[in-house]
Structure formats: structure tokens, C-alpha cells
Design a protein around this motif. Structure first.
Motif, PDB file in Angstrom:
ATOM      1  N   ARG A   7      39.322  36.301  47.697  1.00 59.16           N
ATOM      2  CA  ARG A   7      37.870  36.459  47.663  1.00 59.16           C
ATOM      3  C   ARG A   7      37.176  35.414  48.518  1.00 59.16           C
ATOM      4  N   MET A   8      37.709  34.189  48.505  1.00 60.33           N
ATOM      5  CA  MET A   8      37.108  33.166  49.364  1.00 60.33           C
ATOM      6  C   MET A   8      37.275  33.521  50.838  1.00 60.33           C
ATOM      7  N   LEU A   9      38.452  34.059  51.199  1.00 56.91           N
ATOM      8  CA  LEU A   9      38.671  34.460  52.591  1.00 56.91           C
ATOM      9  C   LEU A   9      37.662  35.521  53.017  1.00 56.91           C
ATOM     10  N   THR A  10      37.438  36.499  52.171  1.00 54.25           N
ATOM     11  CA  THR A  10      36.489  37.566  52.500  1.00 54.25           C
ATOM     12  C   THR A  10      35.087  36.997  52.674  1.00 54.25           C
ATOM     13  N   ALA A  11      34.689  36.078  51.789  1.00 54.43           N
ATOM     14  CA  ALA A  11      33.328  35.537  51.837  1.00 54.43           C
ATOM     15  C   ALA A  11      33.108  34.617  53.031  1.00 54.43           C
ATOM     16  N   ARG A  12      34.171  33.992  53.522  1.00 51.99           N
ATOM     17  CA  ARG A  12      34.014  32.996  54.588  1.00 51.99           C
ATOM     18  C   ARG A  12      34.597  33.454  55.923  1.00 51.99           C
ATOM     19  N   GLN A  13      34.679  34.745  56.141  1.00 46.66           N
ATOM     20  CA  GLN A  13      35.249  35.262  57.379  1.00 46.66           C
ATOM     21  C   GLN A  13      34.544  34.723  58.618  1.00 46.66           C
ATOM     22  N   LEU A  14      33.224  34.693  58.598  1.00 49.57           N
ATOM     23  CA  LEU A  14      32.472  34.225  59.765  1.00 49.57           C
ATOM     24  C   LEU A  14      32.755  32.753  60.026  1.00 49.57           C
ATOM     25  N   GLU A  49      25.077  26.986  40.626  1.00 53.39           N
ATOM     26  CA  GLU A  49      25.327  28.325  41.176  1.00 53.39           C
ATOM     27  C   GLU A  49      26.693  28.344  41.845  1.00 53.39           C
ATOM     28  N   PHE A  50      27.607  29.163  41.302  1.00 46.11           N
ATOM     29  CA  PHE A  50      28.933  29.293  41.892  1.00 46.11           C
ATOM     30  C   PHE A  50      28.867  30.225  43.101  1.00 46.11           C
ATOM     31  N   SER A  51      29.605  29.881  44.154  1.00 44.78           N
ATOM     32  CA  SER A  51      29.605  30.713  45.357  1.00 44.78           C
ATOM     33  C   SER A  51      30.947  30.586  46.065  1.00 44.78           C
ATOM     34  N   TRP A  52      31.451  31.728  46.560  1.00 44.15           N
ATOM     35  CA  TRP A  52      32.640  31.705  47.413  1.00 44.15           C
ATOM     36  C   TRP A  52      32.268  31.348  48.852  1.00 44.15           C
ATOM     37  N   GLU A  53      31.006  31.488  49.218  1.00 46.92           N
ATOM     38  CA  GLU A  53      30.583  31.308  50.608  1.00 46.92           C
ATOM     39  C   GLU A  53      30.255  29.872  50.950  1.00 46.92           C
ATOM     40  N   ARG A  54      29.888  29.077  49.969  1.00 46.96           N
ATOM     41  CA  ARG A  54      29.438  27.705  50.231  1.00 46.96           C
ATOM     42  C   ARG A  54      29.736  26.843  49.014  1.00 46.96           C
ATOM     43  N   GLY A 107      41.813  22.619  46.927  1.00 43.83           N
ATOM     44  CA  GLY A 107      41.106  21.384  46.620  1.00 43.83           C
ATOM     45  C   GLY A 107      39.723  21.590  46.043  1.00 43.83           C
ATOM     46  N   SER A 108      39.042  22.660  46.474  1.00 45.28           N
ATOM     47  CA  SER A 108      37.641  22.855  46.092  1.00 45.28           C
ATOM     48  C   SER A 108      37.436  23.885  44.995  1.00 45.28           C
ATOM     49  N   TYR A 109      38.398  24.774  44.791  1.00 45.03           N
ATOM     50  CA  TYR A 109      38.226  25.840  43.807  1.00 45.03           C
ATOM     51  C   TYR A 109      39.314  25.799  42.719  1.00 45.03           C
ATOM     52  N   ALA A 110      40.558  26.049  43.106  1.00 42.19           N
ATOM     53  CA  ALA A 110      41.620  26.216  42.114  1.00 42.19           C
ATOM     54  C   ALA A 110      41.801  24.986  41.236  1.00 42.19           C
ATOM     55  N   THR A 111      41.657  23.800  41.810  1.00 40.85           N
ATOM     56  CA  THR A 111      41.861  22.568  41.042  1.00 40.85           C
ATOM     57  C   THR A 111      40.534  21.897  40.681  1.00 40.85           C
ATOM     58  N   LEU A 112      39.468  22.663  40.701  1.00 43.75           N
ATOM     59  CA  LEU A 112      38.142  22.105  40.408  1.00 43.75           C
ATOM     60  C   LEU A 112      38.113  21.400  39.055  1.00 43.75           C
ATOM     61  N   ASP A 164      35.675  32.586  33.276  1.00 48.96           N
ATOM     62  CA  ASP A 164      35.442  32.982  34.666  1.00 48.96           C
ATOM     63  C   ASP A 164      35.212  31.728  35.497  1.00 48.96           C
ATOM     64  N   TRP A 165      34.973  31.928  36.796  1.00 45.25           N
ATOM     65  CA  TRP A 165      34.797  30.800  37.710  1.00 45.25           C
ATOM     66  C   TRP A 165      33.494  30.047  37.425  1.00 45.25           C
ATOM     67  N   GLN A 166      32.440  30.756  36.998  1.00 42.59           N
ATOM     68  CA  GLN A 166      31.174  30.090  36.702  1.00 42.59           C
ATOM     69  C   GLN A 166      31.344  29.109  35.546  1.00 42.59           C
ATOM     70  N   GLU A 167      32.077  29.519  34.528  1.00 50.02           N
ATOM     71  CA  GLU A 167      32.313  28.605  33.403  1.00 50.02           C
ATOM     72  C   GLU A 167      33.148  27.411  33.852  1.00 50.02           C
ATOM     73  N   LEU A 168      34.126  27.649  34.728  1.00 50.25           N
ATOM     74  CA  LEU A 168      34.932  26.537  35.237  1.00 50.25           C
ATOM     75  C   LEU A 168      34.045  25.531  35.958  1.00 50.25           C
ATOM     76  N   LEU A 169      33.102  26.021  36.774  1.00 46.77           N
ATOM     77  CA  LEU A 169      32.192  25.133  37.494  1.00 46.77           C
ATOM     78  C   LEU A 169      31.294  24.381  36.520  1.00 46.77           C
ATOM     79  N   ASP A 170      30.703  25.109  35.573  1.00 45.69           N
ATOM     80  CA  ASP A 170      29.763  24.479  34.634  1.00 45.69           C
ATOM     81  C   ASP A 170      30.447  23.382  33.827  1.00 45.69           C
ATOM     82  N   ARG A 171      31.612  23.676  33.277  1.00 46.98           N
ATOM     83  CA  ARG A 171      32.287  22.696  32.422  1.00 46.98           C
ATOM     84  C   ARG A 171      32.817  21.517  33.236  1.00 46.98           C
ATOM     85  N   SER A 172      33.315  21.795  34.438  1.00 47.33           N
ATOM     86  CA  SER A 172      33.841  20.716  35.277  1.00 47.33           C
ATOM     87  C   SER A 172      32.737  19.773  35.704  1.00 47.33           C
TER      88      SER A 172
END
Length: 540
Positions: free
Chosen positions: A308-315, A488-493, A284-289, A392-400
């Protein structure tokens, strides 16, 4: 309960469905015969028509003997040449479970693993087997945890669970289909009655008469009564079959613990609900952004980014592993509560196998990146595959975000367009605020009856949250259009917008800036300063 007894019970439950239909048809026929003998002809004809209409769904249910074949689960079939290590693992586990290995493995995009079997003679004879394995499990589980999941699924084969599923599924499908027929007919009858009453009211109003309240409570009552009879049987059928299904899950868990180890099995059970929640959030938040804008991440990243999201959000995810569901999803859920399954496994004696196969399950794939890309091609629809791809993911965020912000769909946009009869822009809104007309403009917002009837400070407090939220969107859109906004694109937040700095060099607090503009005594200077930042920054 042995295979033969389970098969016999499944047959009896299925036969009970047909027996119920025959009994109800006999009652309808008997009622028609009594009407023919004792009731007036006009009454007999009307009630006979009703009984015939009731009999149609019953007859259809009785003669729909063939349950439609389930649609093939969307996925990527992999051969032993494609994934030799995965196939070797599955065959090895099947041998330890004491069952025949599946003839086909299909990788899916679900947080799930499942087995099926095309059994013959209503499940009494074995048939070709399939294993469905969700790639998100490979991304989020260790090899030991994945082996526990696979051993659990293969355990269903050894207990003939998949073979007898044909009988159980057929009975459930027949009951539900018949219930659906009755409920659909009841809904159509109610809709016709509502249309009839509304038409009658329209004619009455045209003649200056008062319309009556539309009441369809009596429409379709006979159909709903028949549906309730089958709902009662469905509850009996489901509870009887699901009780066994839950025992089968316990047995499959025990098989997994015996073969792979207590700790790996318990930790896999704890991890799957976490992965399920995380994958839903990721999609919902990344793949279909960018899906609303016809955009996808780079090829292979629709599912590839999940790891990558799993690794970044382990805590962040760690707390979910201890907060397990203690109740089934519904009274008819075929799986016992996860908390109960974990408790049963963790109560087993320590088998000293805690440190086995701790590597990532994804390493079982020969070329994970290639497989993730192929999975996209296999499960995404033709329409989605035609979406544009970003670098890349940053371009996906910027354009979306740019396209989302450019849309002038907030309530404030609509109110400003009505008020000024011009294109709604942030500078135009600031002019309205500085002229002291903000609260006149606010009266054109979509308002509740209570808000519309209020005045003064009460009115301002009603509309201020809507103004604040809409103005933030307008400010971000304007800043983005002037190239003053960076995401700013982030896997953590969540994505973070970076605005021009305040006059003292500190980070700009957009919430406070907008709050000043919609205060009782508005101050638009901070917002004006943001918009002129580009002009100041380019001065020589």
C-alpha cells in the motif's frame, strides 16, 4: 572460463591459503632455531614465546578445514501444494534456462532473491537446490519483472556458479577467520597494555606525580603485522574470485533477457534498488513504529502494508529509477554496478516483448494475505511475536505517539526538573517564561563549551534551537494529554498532527506559536490559548 578451470583455480586459491600458513610457520620455526644457535638464552626464551603465540592463530587457521555451515535463512518454505502457480513458474523458467529446478522454495522478508546448492566434494558434484525469494519483490514487481529475476537466479545454476561457491566461500572464510584471530589478539594485547599504563598513572597521581600519556601504539604490533600479510592475500583472493562473480552476473542477466525479454529484465534491475530503499523506509517508519512500545500492526500487516505504501508513493519513487548506482558497493562487491548492468541489457536489440506479463507478481501467490501472515510467524522472533497488536494502522500511530510524547526525555525536561525541583510540565515552563527566567533555566541545558562561555544575545542564539525543539515536544505532549491533538495516518507522507484551530479559525502554526514563546521578548499568550481551547470549546 569453463567449470573445470574455475574449479581448478578455486582449489589453487584455497591451497594458497594453506601454503601461506605453512611458509609463515616455517619462518617462525627457522627464526627460533637461529635464536637457539646464536642468541643469549634469555632473549631466545622471550622471542620463542612470541613466535609460539603468533603460531597459534596460524595453526588454528590451517586445521579449521571444515567451513561452518551457514545458518538457514529465516523464511517460509512453501510446497507445490501451497503455491502451485509460483512453483509452475519456477519450473517453467528452469526448463527454459536448461537447468534442474530447485527442490525447495523459501519465501523471505528481504528485497532479494538468491539460490544455493548443497554440492558435494567441494562443489564438484551437484546437490539439493534452494531458491530464496523475497516477498517485497512480489509486492513491488510485475509478473514479467519477477520472471526476469527468477530467470537470472536460475541462470546461476546452469553455469555451475552455485556448485563452485563451496570452494570460494571456504577460502574466503578461512582467510577472514585467520585475520580476525590476529586482530583480536592485537586488540586484547593493546587493551592489557592500556590497563597497565592507566594503573601506573593512577599510582603516580596518588603520589602527586604527573601522569604520562597512555600510548598503546606498540602493543600487538606483531599480531597486526601477521594480519596484514593475510589481508594482502585476502585482497588477491577476493579480487580474483569476484572478477568471475561479476562476469557470472552479466551472464545471468543475459539469460534473463533471452528468456523473459529485454525490457522486463532492464526494468527489474532498475526497480530492485528502488524497492530496497522503499522497504527500508517502510520498516523504519511504519512496520516498527510501535516496536519501542511493544506494539505491532494487525497480523499480516507487518509486511502487508508495504504494497500500500508503494502504491501511494509511486510518484515520489519514480525519480529513483533513473538515478542508478554507478559504482559497486565496495571493491569486493560480487555484483557489478546496477547502472552498468542496465546499460548492457538496454543496448540489446528490441525483442518486441514489452507488453508481456504486466500483472502484479503478487498474484502468483494463492492467498497473499494468508502468506504475509504466515511469513510474519516464520521470521519474527518469539519476543516480537509477543508484542500487542492494534486494530489498524491509525490505532498504532495514536498509541505510539501518545506513549512517545508522554516520555519526558527532552533536554528541556531535565533542565526544568533541576531548576524547579518539581515534575516538569508545560504550565510550569510557561510560568518560568512569564517570570522572565527562561534564560536562567537555559543555563541548565546540556551546553557545549562555547555556548556555556557565551553571554547575552550570543548565548540566546546558541540555546534557542534546543529550546524550540524541546518546547514543541512538550506542547504536543500536553495537547495530547488534554485530548486536543489528533494524528492523521497517511501512506503518502509522514504523520500529520492536527491541533486546535487558532482564534480566527485558521490552522494553528505550532512552530510560530512556540517561536513566540522563546523569542527575546517572549509572548506565551498563543500557547496559553491552545491549552485553554478545550475549556472554551466546552463552555455553554
Amino acid at each position: 572460463m569453463g567449470t573445470t578451470l574455475r574449479a581448478l583455480r578455486a582449489l589453487l586459491l584455497l591451497a594458497g591459503f594453506y601454503l601461506l600458513g605453512v611458509v609463515l610457520l616455517a619462518l617462525l620455526a627457522g627464526g627460533d632455531y637461529l635464536l637457539y644457535l646464536h642468541a643469549p638464552s634469555s632473549v631466545t626464551v622471550k622471542l620463542t614465546i612470541v613466535s609460539v603465540l603468533l603460531a597459534i592463530p596460524l595453526v588454528r587457521g590451517l586445521f579449521m578445514l571444515r567451513t561452518p555451515r551457514d545458518e538457514e535463512t529465516a523464511g517460509l518454505p512453501v510446497t507445490e501444494a501451497d503455491e502451485p502457480e509460483l512453483w509452475r513458474t519456477v519450473r517453467d523458467l528452469a526448463e527454459q534456462v536448461g537447468t534442474r529446478a530447485p527442490s525447495r522454495i523459501v519465501l523471505t522478508a528481504d528485497v532479494n532473491a538468491a539460490v544455493s546448492e548443497d554440492a558435494r566434494l567441494l562443489g564438484l558434484l551437484p546437490g539439493p537446490r534452494r531458491l530464496y525469494l523475497g516477498v517485497p519483490l512480489l509486492q513491488g514487481l510485475s509478473e514479467a519483472q519477477l520472471r526476469a529475476v527468477l530467470a537470472h537466479e536460475l541462470g546461476h545454476y546452469s553455469n555451475s556458479d552455485t556448485r563452485l561457491a563451496a570452494l570460494t566461500v571456504r577460502g574466503r572464510a578461512q582467510v577472514l577467520r585467520t585475520i580476525t584471530h590476529f586482530e583480536q589478539r592485537a586488540d586484547r594485547t593493546a587493551a592489557r597494555e592500556q590497563a597497565r599504563q592507566e594503573k601506573k598513572n593512577a599510582k603516580a597521581e596518588a603520589k602527586g606525580k604527573q601522569a604520562k600519556e597512555v600510548d598503546t601504539g606498540h602493543a600487538g604490533v606483531t599480531y597486526r603485522a601477521m594480519a596484514k600479510i593475510y589481508i594482502g592475500y585476502a585482497k588477491l583472493y577476493f579480487r580474483a574470485t569476484l572478477a568471475v562473480s561479476r562476469r557470472q552476473e552479466y551472464a545471468a542477466d543475459a539469460a534473463a533477457a533471452r528468456i523473459v525479454g529485454r525490457d522486463a529484465t532492464a526494468s527489474a534491475l532498475r526497480e530492485i534498488p528502488v524497492l530496497d530503499a522503499a522497504f527500508g523506509f517502510y520498516m523504519g517508519s511504519y512496520a516498527t513504529l510501535g516496536s519501542d512500545k511493544g506494539l505491532l500492526p494487525p497480523h499480516g500487516e507487518v509486511f502487508g502494508g508495504f504494497a500500500r505504501m508503494l502504491t501511494a508513493r509511486q510518484l515520489e519513487l519514480s525519480g529513483l529509477r533513473t538515478d542508478l548506482p554507478t559504482e559497486p558497493l565496495s571493491p569486493y562487491d560480487s555484483h557489478p554496478p546496477i547502472a552498468d548492468r542496465v546499460r548492457r541489457i538496454e543496448e540489446l536489440p528490441d525483442d518486441g516483448r514489452a507488453d508481456e506479463a504486466r500483472g502484479a507478481a503478487l498474484d502468483l501467490l494463492s492467498a497473499p494475505e494468508r502468506t504475509l501472515a504466515a511469513l510474519e510467524d516464520a521470521v519474527l522472533t518469539d519476543e516480537v511475536r509477543r508484542f500487542g497488536r492494534t486494530r489498524d494502522w491509525q490505532e498504532l500511530l495514536d498509541r505510539s505517539m501518545a506513549e512517545a510524547l508522554a516520555a519526558d526525555g527532552t533536554p528541556l525536561h531535565g533542565a526544568l526538573r533541576q531548576y524547579t525541583q518539581e515534575q516538569p510540565t508545560l504550565p510550569a515552563l510557561l510560568d518560568v517564561i512569564e517570570d522572565g527566567r527562561l534564560w536562567q533555566l537555559a543555563k541548565r541545558l546540556p551546553l557545549s563549551e562555547e555556548a556555556a562561555a557565551s553571554e547575552g544575545r550570543v548565548f540566546r542564539e546558541f540555546v534557542r534551537p534546543t529550546l524550540h525543539k524541546s518546547l514543541i515536544s512538550m506542547a504536543l505532549a500536553e495537547l495530547n494529554a488534554r485530548s486536543l491533538l489528533r494524528w492523521e495516518f497517511s501512506w503518502e507522507r509522514s504523520a500529520i498532527p492536527h491541533l486546535p484551530p487558532a482564534s480566527d479559525g485558521t490552522e494553528t502554526d505550532l512552530d510560530a506559536v512556540v517561536g513566540s514563546a522563546v523569542a527575546d521578548a517572549p509572548d506565551t499568550a498563543p500557547l496559553r490559548a491552545l491549552l485553554t481551547h478545550h475549556d472554551r470549546s466546552t463552555e455553554v
